[in-house]
Write an enzyme that holds these catalytic residues in place. Structure first.
Site, PDB file in Angstrom:
ATOM      1  N   THR A   1       0.863  -1.160   0.000  1.00 28.05           N
ATOM      2  CA  THR A   1       0.000   0.000   0.000  1.00 28.05           C
ATOM      3  C   THR A   1       0.913   1.228   0.000  1.00 28.05           C
ATOM      4  OG1 THR A   1      -1.767  -1.133   1.141  1.00 28.05           O
ATOM      5  CG2 THR A   1      -1.809   1.249   1.221  1.00 28.05           C
TER       6      THR A   1
ATOM      7  N   PHE B   1       1.424   5.348   0.469  1.00 29.55           N
ATOM      8  CA  PHE B   1       0.903   6.501   1.191  1.00 29.55           C
ATOM      9  C   PHE B   1       1.634   7.748   0.727  1.00 29.55           C
ATOM     10  CE2 PHE B   1       0.419   2.722   3.659  1.00 29.55           C
ATOM     11  CZ  PHE B   1      -0.856   2.821   4.193  1.00 29.55           C
TER      12      PHE B   1
END
Lengths: 358, 358
Positions: free
Chosen positions: A256, A258
């Site tokens: 993921t 960010f």
């Protein structure tokens, strides 16, 4: 050969030397802080920090691997910065989530991390100057982009000053308690691709159906007996599924991504940067192709392109593009300049040090 | 006064010195590893690590505060240990939870952290030797003990080799969007006590009702209009409540405590240790009082006492006691010896370095 106690004494001696150097470094950082305060300069300079890390990696002869050097120096830098005042960071909460892990990984434990209830609130806190930075999810290597974050950049003048990757494992999960009961597997096509080897070895004759997200797959598996999903642990917990096989993805991990947002981007090139830009083209055939041409001409790599409808006109799109390089690098500056000329709307969201997938 | 660039050059020089020392330390740690391998000694010695940290804190003259020194050296030690082989740690999953944060805080980023589906599975992985250590929640400063973890110690011979504290903030949450709509507040009595000051200043005339847990309070608030709960963010997310006021607890923070479990405890006293023991007394009046007498006699502080019914006989209890000091300290050893004589069942769960509330 030295004895255990001799070796330990030597380690203790080295630790005392390191401690003395750390405090010397901290005092110098305090002096830097005073000068910055006088001159009104920002305390946190992500480009300089990234450059410190990359120079150390370059001269590192081991045995410590680069990822350990990064982890140690991230804490050293975080601690020295906090002497002036801990860097205040708003992140998408609650505490103990992937976004929290990302913020810790980037800003270190000596920072002041504040969980917020929504992505909007993270942007607000940064805009109002109540925190120095914000951390928000932007995309998952499987599910793709977090549209809400993308859309926020349309409404704000905040910049991107960093990116962070955090790995997320994939599992096979089901209401069934045994693998032999599974007759069908649901997942997002990227997750299926990552688990193909495992599937062909362990469930070779099972139907595999693509759905829109791994969360959707988990939800379907929770309702249909005899089915399973490939998804993250969070999904297993949410839909109360049994994990039948762990970490079934290929070596290429699932990450993921960010973004770190702030009032400025990372002005200081680190030598290993990315730049994000946002633009709209006229709605004519070949407009996007033409817009992207400068990147080819100046040999600038595109690492990502996403499009989102604008809220204003139907069929008008905004494009979000990530490129390799810093906006102050010559070829990047030239490509961006030419791109700008072909666009009806153009904004540089920022240049920032590329994150590490580790 | 030095210029910014002079200061930065000096910082870079110090960083290179630190890097060289880190790699020298790593090579010494590798030599230690080889000796340990030959002698069959464990790689991870929590008492020695805690002692390294406490000695450094003692000689630390600042400006870096002790918590920063701990955070930096935790990463240094984690990285050096990982050169031999990353320490394998099972924790109660999923990823990105408070237990994950606790494991990271204790073992550093250079360790191999593996999320498990249940507390039982964490114990199993350690018992079967598939991991070196496990991390499980044991108590929350508000809700009290995690019974499931306590009970596991009845069925296993695993030892406690460390404890970890992670702070959890408290918030006021409600289905209502405004504080003025709140007519009643639910929470656990410890949470109410921690928020007393905030309540008297902000909701002075509101009814406050004690319930069994903060999660129960959040659930009630999600069903009853006009009510609010004092609970953690996780509860707000789970029951879809609006956070009306953040961090309303007193300065004394709310912590969750975790235990590190392994095949051995921390044999090497660190100078700042705790010891956990488990025992049963005969079911006669005054038996517990008599059992605890040796602690008073030998001046050993009890930091906690809990009782749990045994599964075997009704009305038979097992007591779990945490004391300050290491089982190898004279007064502790004597007190435990005398306690043992009065018990029908007695087991030392382990001595280990006390955790830091930070």
């Amino acid at each position: 050969m030295k004895s255990l106690s001799e070796l330990r004494e030597e380690i203790d001696r080295i630790d005392r030397e390191i401690l003395a150097l750390l405090n010397r470094r901290a005092r110098l950082a305090q002096e830097v802080g005073e000068i910055k305060k006088k001159k009104g300069l920002p305390f946190y300079v992500p480009g300089r920090e990234a450059k410190i890390l990359s120079k150390l990696e370059e001269i590192n002869q081991g045995p410590l691997p680069p990822e350990s050097i990064r982890a140690i120096f991230r804490e050293i830098i975080s601690a020295c910065r906090a002497l002036e005042e801990p860097t205040k960071v708003a992140f998408l909460g609650p505490q103990a989530t992937f976004t929290h892990l990302a913020a810790l990984k980037h800003f270190g434990t000596s920072s002041d991390l504040r969980p917020m209830d929504s992505i909007q609130e993270v942007f607000d806190e940064v805009e109002k100057g109540r925190v120095d930075y914000g951390v928000v999810p932007i995309e998952n290597s499987i599910e793709g982009i977090v549209n809400y974050t993308i859309d926020m950049f349309l409404d704000t003048d905040l910049k991107i000053s960093g990116e962070i990757f955090v790995s997320v494992n994939l599992h096979l999960m089901s209401k069934e308690a045994e693998l032999s009961k599974v007759k069908k597997v649901y997942s997002h096509r990227h997750a299926i691709a990552q688990a193909r080897k495992w599937l062909s070895e362990n469930l070779p004759k099972i139907e595999v159906e693509e759905v829109s997200s791994t969360a959707k797959a988990a939800e379907l598996a929770s309702r249909e007996p005899g089915t399973a999903a490939i998804a993250s642990e969070a999904a297993a917990l949410l839909y109360d599924l049994n994990i039948l096989a762990k970490n079934i993805q290929e070596l290429s991990k699932n990450f993921t991504r960010f973004l770190v947002i702030g009032k400025t981007d990372s002005e200081f090139p680190s030598g290993r940067d990315k730049t994000s830009v946002m633009f709209s083209t006229k709605h004519v055939a070949g407009a996007l192709f033409k817009a992207l041409q400068p990147f080819a001409v100046y040999d600038v790599n595109l690492s990502k392109i996403e499009s989102r409808p604008t809220k204003k006109k139907p069929w008008e799109y905004v494009f979000f593009v990530d490129i390799e390089g810093h906006r102050k690098e010559d070829r990047v500056a030239k490509a961006l300049e030419e791109l700008k000329e072909t666009c009806s709307f153009f904004k540089i969201l920022g240049s920032y040090p590329a994150g590490f997938k580790e």
